[in-house]
Design a protein around this motif. Structure first.
Motif, PDB file in Angstrom:
ATOM      1  N   TRP A  45     -35.831   2.909 -34.052  1.00 45.82           N
ATOM      2  CA  TRP A  45     -36.944   2.065 -33.614  1.00 45.82           C
ATOM      3  C   TRP A  45     -36.472   0.653 -33.272  1.00 45.82           C
ATOM      4  O   TRP A  45     -36.963   0.047 -32.314  1.00 45.82           O
ATOM      5  CB  TRP A  45     -38.075   2.057 -34.644  1.00 45.82           C
ATOM      6  N   ALA A  46     -35.506   0.141 -34.025  1.00 46.04           N
ATOM      7  CA  ALA A  46     -34.946  -1.179 -33.694  1.00 46.04           C
ATOM      8  C   ALA A  46     -34.312  -1.135 -32.302  1.00 46.04           C
ATOM      9  O   ALA A  46     -34.537  -2.031 -31.479  1.00 46.04           O
ATOM     10  CB  ALA A  46     -33.914  -1.595 -34.744  1.00 46.04           C
ATOM     11  N   ALA A  47     -33.557  -0.077 -32.024  1.00 39.16           N
ATOM     12  CA  ALA A  47     -32.888   0.053 -30.725  1.00 39.16           C
ATOM     13  C   ALA A  47     -33.888   0.280 -29.593  1.00 39.16           C
ATOM     14  O   ALA A  47     -33.771  -0.315 -28.514  1.00 39.16           O
ATOM     15  CB  ALA A  47     -31.873   1.193 -30.778  1.00 39.16           C
ATOM     16  N   TRP A  48     -34.881   1.133 -29.823  1.00 38.18           N
ATOM     17  CA  TRP A  48     -35.873   1.406 -28.771  1.00 38.18           C
ATOM     18  C   TRP A  48     -36.663   0.147 -28.412  1.00 38.18           C
ATOM     19  O   TRP A  48     -36.913  -0.119 -27.235  1.00 38.18           O
ATOM     20  CB  TRP A  48     -36.830   2.513 -29.216  1.00 38.18           C
ATOM     21  N   LEU A  49     -37.055  -0.607 -29.417  1.00 33.98           N
ATOM     22  CA  LEU A  49     -37.802  -1.837 -29.138  1.00 33.98           C
ATOM     23  C   LEU A  49     -36.912  -2.888 -28.482  1.00 33.98           C
ATOM     24  O   LEU A  49     -37.380  -3.678 -27.658  1.00 33.98           O
ATOM     25  CB  LEU A  49     -38.448  -2.369 -30.418  1.00 33.98           C
ATOM     26  N   LEU A  50     -35.635  -2.883 -28.822  1.00 28.41           N
ATOM     27  CA  LEU A  50     -34.696  -3.781 -28.147  1.00 28.41           C
ATOM     28  C   LEU A  50     -34.592  -3.411 -26.670  1.00 28.41           C
ATOM     29  O   LEU A  50     -34.628  -4.280 -25.789  1.00 28.41           O
ATOM     30  CB  LEU A  50     -33.326  -3.710 -28.826  1.00 28.41           C
ATOM     31  N   MET A  51     -34.487  -2.115 -26.376  1.00 27.08           N
ATOM     32  CA  MET A  51     -34.440  -1.689 -24.971  1.00 27.08           C
ATOM     33  C   MET A  51     -35.727  -2.055 -24.243  1.00 27.08           C
ATOM     34  O   MET A  51     -35.678  -2.491 -23.092  1.00 27.08           O
ATOM     35  CB  MET A  51     -34.192  -0.181 -24.877  1.00 27.08           C
ATOM     36  N   ALA A  52     -36.858  -1.888 -24.906  1.00 29.29           N
ATOM     37  CA  ALA A  52     -38.138  -2.264 -24.286  1.00 29.29           C
ATOM     38  C   ALA A  52     -38.164  -3.758 -23.989  1.00 29.29           C
ATOM     39  O   ALA A  52     -38.618  -4.183 -22.918  1.00 29.29           O
ATOM     40  CB  ALA A  52     -39.299  -1.879 -25.199  1.00 29.29           C
ATOM     41  N   THR A  53     -37.663  -4.557 -24.920  1.00 32.37           N
ATOM     42  CA  THR A  53     -37.617  -6.007 -24.724  1.00 32.37           C
ATOM     43  C   THR A  53     -36.748  -6.356 -23.528  1.00 32.37           C
ATOM     44  O   THR A  53     -37.131  -7.175 -22.686  1.00 32.37           O
ATOM     45  CB  THR A  53     -37.056  -6.696 -25.996  1.00 32.37           C
ATOM     46  N   LEU A  54     -35.587  -5.732 -23.436  1.00 27.86           N
ATOM     47  CA  LEU A  54     -34.669  -6.020 -22.332  1.00 27.86           C
ATOM     48  C   LEU A  54     -35.175  -5.479 -20.999  1.00 27.86           C
ATOM     49  O   LEU A  54     -34.813  -5.989 -19.943  1.00 27.86           O
ATOM     50  CB  LEU A  54     -33.284  -5.449 -22.651  1.00 27.86           C
ATOM     51  N   ALA A  55     -36.017  -4.470 -21.044  1.00 26.34           N
ATOM     52  CA  ALA A  55     -36.554  -3.896 -19.796  1.00 26.34           C
ATOM     53  C   ALA A  55     -37.640  -4.763 -19.174  1.00 26.34           C
ATOM     54  O   ALA A  55     -37.968  -4.596 -17.989  1.00 26.34           O
ATOM     55  CB  ALA A  55     -37.104  -2.496 -20.072  1.00 26.34           C
ATOM     56  N   VAL A  56     -38.183  -5.697 -19.925  1.00 26.53           N
ATOM     57  CA  VAL A  56     -39.295  -6.511 -19.414  1.00 26.53           C
ATOM     58  C   VAL A  56     -38.875  -7.323 -18.191  1.00 26.53           C
ATOM     59  O   VAL A  56     -39.589  -7.354 -17.178  1.00 26.53           O
ATOM     60  CB  VAL A  56     -39.867  -7.430 -20.524  1.00 26.53           C
ATOM     61  N   THR A  57     -37.719  -7.969 -18.240  1.00 24.18           N
ATOM     62  CA  THR A  57     -37.295  -8.805 -17.109  1.00 24.18           C
ATOM     63  C   THR A  57     -37.118  -8.001 -15.825  1.00 24.18           C
ATOM     64  O   THR A  57     -37.669  -8.386 -14.787  1.00 24.18           O
ATOM     65  CB  THR A  57     -36.016  -9.594 -17.462  1.00 24.18           C
ATOM     66  N   PRO A  58     -36.374  -6.885 -15.827  1.00 32.11           N
ATOM     67  CA  PRO A  58     -36.278  -6.139 -14.565  1.00 32.11           C
ATOM     68  C   PRO A  58     -37.622  -5.597 -14.078  1.00 32.11           C
ATOM     69  O   PRO A  58     -37.878  -5.554 -12.867  1.00 32.11           O
ATOM     70  CB  PRO A  58     -35.296  -5.007 -14.868  1.00 32.11           C
ATOM     71  N   LEU A  59     -38.494  -5.220 -14.991  1.00 33.56           N
ATOM     72  CA  LEU A  59     -39.819  -4.754 -14.564  1.00 33.56           C
ATOM     73  C   LEU A  59     -40.596  -5.884 -13.906  1.00 33.56           C
ATOM     74  O   LEU A  59     -41.250  -5.683 -12.879  1.00 33.56           O
ATOM     75  CB  LEU A  59     -40.605  -4.203 -15.758  1.00 33.56           C
ATOM     76  N   ARG A  60     -40.514  -7.068 -14.489  1.00 36.07           N
ATOM     77  CA  ARG A  60     -41.218  -8.229 -13.916  1.00 36.07           C
ATOM     78  C   ARG A  60     -40.640  -8.586 -12.547  1.00 36.07           C
ATOM     79  O   ARG A  60     -41.377  -8.933 -11.624  1.00 36.07           O
ATOM     80  CB  ARG A  60     -41.133  -9.413 -14.879  1.00 36.07           C
ATOM     81  N   TYR A  86     -37.495  -4.060 -37.496  1.00 38.44           N
ATOM     82  CA  TYR A  86     -36.988  -2.715 -37.788  1.00 38.44           C
ATOM     83  C   TYR A  86     -35.505  -2.759 -38.144  1.00 38.44           C
ATOM     84  O   TYR A  86     -35.050  -2.015 -39.022  1.00 38.44           O
ATOM     85  CB  TYR A  86     -37.252  -1.759 -36.626  1.00 38.44           C
ATOM     86  N   ALA A  87     -34.742  -3.642 -37.491  1.00 35.81           N
ATOM     87  CA  ALA A  87     -33.324  -3.795 -37.840  1.00 35.81           C
ATOM     88  C   ALA A  87     -33.174  -4.334 -39.260  1.00 35.81           C
ATOM     89  O   ALA A  87     -32.305  -3.879 -40.020  1.00 35.81           O
ATOM     90  CB  ALA A  87     -32.633  -4.717 -36.842  1.00 35.81           C
TER      91      ALA A  87
END
Length: 194
Positions: A45-60, A86-87
């Motif tokens: 969950w820590a890793a998945w939420l980190l990926m979601a956080t990092l995906a925000v900029t390219p999506l924007r 979670y980490a």
């Protein structure tokens, strides 16, 4: 009036649900869902939420005019703090299991443990400064500080690959993380050119 979609408490409740599930499973069925599941699930969950956080900029960058990407930008820090939470939970489960500072210090010789501690150390100042007061006080330095998320992400996924019994799933996630970053860099470069 604030809509449910914009409600931070609702978002935090949703972000907390996996953690509550992990704790519930561990408390109610400790024989079936023990340390191994708790440590693995909290780390995922820590890793998945980190990926979601990092995906925000390219999506924007890709969908500038969409309202949902603006909503994601406004909630990106919430996702990042949830990832850190979670980490931190993952680390607490590990410390609880080891139960001794001597054992924890002895395991620092393991590459995957050391890398995990370095990742957590990089995430700590990011989590502490993920608030409006810090953004105002640090000004331009805030953005520079928060670029630590990139080496922290690399260390996080390296920790996952090295610690996994079967690293296939971890490598798949490394590929997804790499794709997110390649898209981000390409979109940022295209934006500078046009």
């Amino acid at each position: 009036m604030q809509t449910k979609r914009d409600s931070r408490p609702l978002l935090w409740l949703l972000l907390a649900l996996p953690g509550l599930w992990i704790l519930g499973q561990w408390a109610l069925t400790p024989q079936d869902y023990g340390y191994g599941h708790a440590i693995a699930d909290s780390g995922k969950w820590a890793a998945w939420l980190l990926m979601a956080t990092l995906a925000v900029t390219p999506l924007r960058l890709a969908f500038r005019r969409q309202a949902w990407t603006l909503w994601l930008m406004r909630r990106r820090r919430d996702l990042g703090v949830a990832s850190f939470t979670y980490a931190a939970g993952h680390t607490l489960v590990y410390l609880w299991r080891k139960g001794s500072l001597d054992i924890v210090l002895g395991e620092l010789a393991s590459d995957y443990i050391l890398v995990g501690w370095f990742a957590l150390a990089l995430f700590l100042p990011l989590a502490i400064t993920s608030n409006d007061v810090s953004v105002r006080r640090l000004k331009r330095s805030w953005k520079l500080l928060h670029r630590l998320v990139y080496p922290a992400a690399i260390l996080t996924f390296l920790h996952w690959v090295w610690s996994a019994f079967d690293p296939t799933t971890a490598w798949i996630h490394v590929g997804i993380l790499a794709a997110i970053e390649i898209v981000r860099l390409a979109l940022q470069r295209r934006q500078r050119v046009t």
